[in-house]
Design a protein around this motif. Structure first.
Motif, PDB file in Angstrom:
ATOM      1  N   ASP A 196       8.880  21.419  -5.554  1.00  0.00           N
ATOM      2  CA  ASP A 196       8.194  22.068  -4.443  1.00  0.00           C
ATOM      3  C   ASP A 196       6.823  21.451  -4.195  1.00  0.00           C
ATOM      4  N   GLU A 197       6.271  20.787  -5.215  1.00  0.00           N
ATOM      5  CA  GLU A 197       4.972  20.128  -5.076  1.00  0.00           C
ATOM      6  C   GLU A 197       5.132  18.653  -4.703  1.00  0.00           C
ATOM      7  N   ILE A 198       6.081  17.964  -5.338  1.00  0.00           N
ATOM      8  CA  ILE A 198       6.328  16.547  -5.056  1.00  0.00           C
ATOM      9  C   ILE A 198       7.499  16.469  -4.097  1.00  0.00           C
ATOM     10  N   THR A 199       7.191  16.252  -2.843  1.00  0.00           N
ATOM     11  CA  THR A 199       8.210  16.186  -1.792  1.00  0.00           C
ATOM     12  C   THR A 199       8.132  14.834  -1.098  1.00  0.00           C
ATOM     13  N   PRO A 200       9.232  14.377  -0.499  1.00  0.00           N
ATOM     14  CA  PRO A 200       9.193  13.096   0.222  1.00  0.00           C
ATOM     15  C   PRO A 200       8.163  13.126   1.347  1.00  0.00           C
ATOM     16  N   ARG A 201       7.379  12.070   1.439  1.00  0.00           N
ATOM     17  CA  ARG A 201       6.335  11.952   2.454  1.00  0.00           C
ATOM     18  C   ARG A 201       6.520  10.666   3.260  1.00  0.00           C
ATOM     19  N   ALA A 202       5.896  10.631   4.418  1.00  0.00           N
ATOM     20  CA  ALA A 202       5.935   9.424   5.249  1.00  0.00           C
ATOM     21  C   ALA A 202       5.262   8.268   4.513  1.00  0.00           C
ATOM     22  N   ARG A 203       5.785   7.074   4.684  1.00  0.00           N
ATOM     23  CA  ARG A 203       5.201   5.903   4.023  1.00  0.00           C
ATOM     24  C   ARG A 203       3.764   5.682   4.473  1.00  0.00           C
ATOM     25  N   ASP A 204       3.517   5.761   5.746  1.00  0.00           N
ATOM     26  CA  ASP A 204       2.171   5.536   6.279  1.00  0.00           C
ATOM     27  C   ASP A 204       1.482   6.884   6.461  1.00  0.00           C
ATOM     28  N   ASN A 205       0.974   7.408   5.356  1.00  0.00           N
ATOM     29  CA  ASN A 205       0.341   8.720   5.364  1.00  0.00           C
ATOM     30  C   ASN A 205      -1.169   8.574   5.192  1.00  0.00           C
ATOM     31  N   GLU A 206      -1.858   9.699   5.077  1.00  0.00           N
ATOM     32  CA  GLU A 206      -3.317   9.664   4.989  1.00  0.00           C
ATOM     33  C   GLU A 206      -3.792   8.930   3.738  1.00  0.00           C
ATOM     34  N   TRP A 207      -3.129   9.168   2.614  1.00  0.00           N
ATOM     35  CA  TRP A 207      -3.526   8.491   1.381  1.00  0.00           C
ATOM     36  C   TRP A 207      -3.377   6.977   1.527  1.00  0.00           C
ATOM     37  N   ALA A 208      -2.251   6.544   2.096  1.00  0.00           N
ATOM     38  CA  ALA A 208      -2.032   5.109   2.291  1.00  0.00           C
ATOM     39  C   ALA A 208      -3.097   4.509   3.193  1.00  0.00           C
ATOM     40  N   GLY A 209      -3.482   5.249   4.235  1.00  0.00           N
ATOM     41  CA  GLY A 209      -4.510   4.751   5.142  1.00  0.00           C
ATOM     42  C   GLY A 209      -5.848   4.550   4.463  1.00  0.00           C
ATOM     43  N   LEU A 210      -6.135   5.345   3.439  1.00  0.00           N
ATOM     44  CA  LEU A 210      -7.405   5.225   2.722  1.00  0.00           C
ATOM     45  C   LEU A 210      -7.403   4.101   1.694  1.00  0.00           C
ATOM     46  N   ALA A 283      -4.157  15.586  -8.306  1.00  0.00           N
ATOM     47  CA  ALA A 283      -2.810  16.149  -8.212  1.00  0.00           C
ATOM     48  C   ALA A 283      -2.396  16.367  -6.765  1.00  0.00           C
ATOM     49  N   ALA A 284      -3.324  16.778  -5.925  1.00  0.00           N
ATOM     50  CA  ALA A 284      -2.995  17.041  -4.520  1.00  0.00           C
ATOM     51  C   ALA A 284      -2.587  15.776  -3.784  1.00  0.00           C
ATOM     52  N   ASP A 285      -3.017  14.603  -4.283  1.00  0.00           N
ATOM     53  CA  ASP A 285      -2.697  13.335  -3.627  1.00  0.00           C
ATOM     54  C   ASP A 285      -1.419  12.698  -4.148  1.00  0.00           C
ATOM     55  N   LEU A 286      -0.866  13.249  -5.219  1.00  0.00           N
ATOM     56  CA  LEU A 286       0.295  12.615  -5.843  1.00  0.00           C
ATOM     57  C   LEU A 286       1.472  12.444  -4.891  1.00  0.00           C
ATOM     58  N   PRO A 287       1.886  13.461  -4.124  1.00  0.00           N
ATOM     59  CA  PRO A 287       3.038  13.254  -3.237  1.00  0.00           C
ATOM     60  C   PRO A 287       2.816  12.151  -2.206  1.00  0.00           C
ATOM     61  N   ASP A 288       1.636  12.107  -1.600  1.00  0.00           N
ATOM     62  CA  ASP A 288       1.377  11.059  -0.609  1.00  0.00           C
ATOM     63  C   ASP A 288       1.305   9.688  -1.273  1.00  0.00           C
ATOM     64  N   MET A 289       0.722   9.607  -2.461  1.00  0.00           N
ATOM     65  CA  MET A 289       0.663   8.327  -3.154  1.00  0.00           C
ATOM     66  C   MET A 289       2.069   7.803  -3.444  1.00  0.00           C
ATOM     67  N   LEU A 290       2.923   8.659  -4.003  1.00  0.00           N
ATOM     68  CA  LEU A 290       4.290   8.244  -4.288  1.00  0.00           C
ATOM     69  C   LEU A 290       5.038   7.907  -3.003  1.00  0.00           C
ATOM     70  N   GLY A 291       4.804   8.707  -1.971  1.00  0.00           N
ATOM     71  CA  GLY A 291       5.485   8.470  -0.705  1.00  0.00           C
ATOM     72  C   GLY A 291       5.074   7.183  -0.016  1.00  0.00           C
ATOM     73  N   SER A 292       3.885   6.675  -0.331  1.00  0.00           N
ATOM     74  CA  SER A 292       3.395   5.447   0.307  1.00  0.00           C
ATOM     75  C   SER A 292       4.113   4.206  -0.191  1.00  0.00           C
ATOM     76  N   ALA A 293       4.829   4.322  -1.302  1.00  0.00           N
ATOM     77  CA  ALA A 293       5.475   3.161  -1.924  1.00  0.00           C
ATOM     78  C   ALA A 293       6.837   2.886  -1.309  1.00  0.00           C
ATOM     79  N   ASP A 294       7.237   1.631  -1.380  1.00  0.00           N
ATOM     80  CA  ASP A 294       8.617   1.267  -1.055  1.00  0.00           C
ATOM     81  C   ASP A 294       9.497   1.350  -2.283  1.00  0.00           C
ATOM     82  N   VAL A 295       8.927   1.039  -3.443  1.00  0.00           N
ATOM     83  CA  VAL A 295       9.649   1.114  -4.720  1.00  0.00           C
ATOM     84  C   VAL A 295       8.683   1.663  -5.766  1.00  0.00           C
ATOM     85  N   LEU A 296       9.163   2.607  -6.574  1.00  0.00           N
ATOM     86  CA  LEU A 296       8.369   3.163  -7.665  1.00  0.00           C
ATOM     87  C   LEU A 296       8.833   2.523  -8.975  1.00  0.00           C
ATOM     88  N   VAL A 297       7.880   2.034  -9.743  1.00  0.00           N
ATOM     89  CA  VAL A 297       8.170   1.226 -10.926  1.00  0.00           C
ATOM     90  C   VAL A 297       7.818   2.010 -12.188  1.00  0.00           C
TER      91      VAL A 297
END
Length: 427
Positions: A196-210, A283-297
């Motif tokens: 419920d906290e870690i949900t799929p996000r758009a690749r080009d989100n606010e975190w990615a923009g920063l 913690a609040a940025d974790l979903p957007d950070m993960l969502g910004s990736a194409d592949v998680l390693v």
């Protein structure tokens, strides 16, 4: 029941369990160390949290020295004293000990026996394995052998001393039996991620923009601890091999400590490499950070395989992104990655080369990449529901504290007699 959930690391899914238990009416004090650097969960009350939930950060006067044997032992002793003082002041019915370092845990076990404090061991890692490997690196063989036997006895004593044990995999139960222990008090509950906290996000989100340049780069993201169980240079090798294969790759690493320092030093030899190195993110940025990736390693060294299950893999599945693992194939997390149409290869040059081949195929087929991410998210949703997980924990907690008190629903933490939540005290 008044429950202290003590997760030394402060990770996300342990905090989710505390929230769920508090929502069910239990009085929950979620305790964690302020001095351990790692990706943290949401460790403060929100408007949506029940009144029965409190958070207690613990700090000692001793610094946390991860790679100094003497300094580490001094820290653990000081931390145990701080923890015991907090526990005595708050008087929980049950303590759940998770990720607590071995020597601090052993000190708590002894004090709990004297004070008749019921407690549950939530066993996330076999500390004696890692300590034994370190002894083998530092000491002559005969001395290392003696030291290994000693730390194994300490950890076995902790397992015996807990009224109940929750282990994260069947491998733990097998290890206990190899140590000559009975396992009647052991329940296996695999780790999870808070879906419920870690949900799929758009690749080009606010975190990615920063933090990231715009464009069509193939973003390879590693987020989490880089410790002795990891070879951070594998990440640099993966980037170099991907670029050599003609992939427009960028490596993004969010971590802290010696591992990222080693990686930074290696990458500095080629300052033109497309790399973004960051500290641990909120913690609040974790979903957007993960969502910004194409592949998680994720990476894991062979000696850590059976008993170290990277929770970052579970977060990756919840984020709905393809997962690449450079790790032994017998690790339980490897099966999850493969079930989500990800890649698993050994943490070697051969594994890196095979991973780049997989990346090329994935990059050439965006639909397959999206399908892999969706498959991972579907797997997470099927397994990580907090309701059934909390049901299982409640069943174990009732074994730790049997009788009417185990089922009672108590007043809020700040109102319960003899139970106060402290902001953390130095010792």
């Amino acid at each position: 029941m008044r429950i202290q959930v003590h997760d030394f690391s402060g990770h996300p899914f342990q905090a989710e369990l505390s929230r769920e238990l508090a929502a069910r009416g239990h009085n929950v004090d979620h305790v964690y160390s302020t001095q351990y650097g790692s990706g943290k969960g949401l460790l403060e009350r929100t408007a949506a949290d029940p009144e029965q939930l409190g958070f207690s950060p613990l700090t000692t006067k001793r610094p946390f020295q991860k790679y100094s044997a003497a300094g580490r032992i001094r820290f653990e002793r000081a931390y145990a004293a701080t923890w015991l003082e907090h526990t005595e002041q708050t008087a929980p019915d049950c303590v759940v000990a998770c990720n607590v370092p071995l020597f601090a845990l052993a000190a708590f076990k002894r004090a709990a026996a004297r004070r008749k404090q019921p407690w549950l061991l939530w066993h996330q890692d076999l500390f004696s394995n890692a300590i034994s490997e370190e002894l083998g690196r530092r000491l002559p063989a005969p001395a290392a052998l003696v030291g290994r036997a000693a730390v194994r006895r300490i950890e076995a004593g902790v397992v015996i001393g807990a009224r109940q044990v929750v282990a994260i995999g069947e491998e733990f139960r097998q290890a206990y039996r190899e140590w000559g222990l009975t396992t009647d008090h052991v329940t296996v509950i695999p780790n999870w991620a808070p879906i419920d906290e870690i949900t799929p996000r758009a690749r080009d989100n606010e975190w990615a923009g920063l933090h990231l340049p715009a464009g069509e780069e193939l973003r390879l993201l590693y987020a989490g601890t880089l410790g002795r169980k990891h070879n951070p240079l594998l990440l640099a090798a993966l980037l170099r091999e991907a670029l050599a294969a003609g992939l427009p790759a960028r490596l993004i690493v969010a971590s802290e400590g010696e591992g990222i320092d080693m990686l930074r030093e290696d990458l500095a030899r080629e300052p033109e490499l497309p790399v973004t190195l960051l500290p641990f993110q909120a913690a609040a940025d974790l979903p957007d950070m993960l969502g910004s990736a194409d592949v998680l390693v994720t990476i894991l060294e062979p000696e850590a395989s059976r008993f170290s299950i990277p929770s970052k893999v579970l977060s990756s599945l919840a984020a709905g992104r393809p997962v690449l693992g450079l790790m032994p194939e017998d690790n339980p997390a490897a099966a999850d990655i493969l079930a989500a149409a990800g890649f698993v290869g050994p943490p070697t040059d051969f594994g890196v080369a095979a991973a780049v081949g997989w990346l090329r195929r994935l990059h050439a087929d965006p639909a397959a990449a999206r399908a892999a991410g969706m498959q991972g998210r579907k797997l997470a949703e099927s397994r990580f529901g907090i309701g059934p997980i909390a049901d299982r924990f409640e069943t174990v907690l009732r074994k730790v504290v049997p009788g009417p008190s185990a089922l009672s629903r108590v007043r809020p933490a700040h109102a319960a007699a003899g139970f106060r939540v402290f902001p953390g005290k130095a010792s």
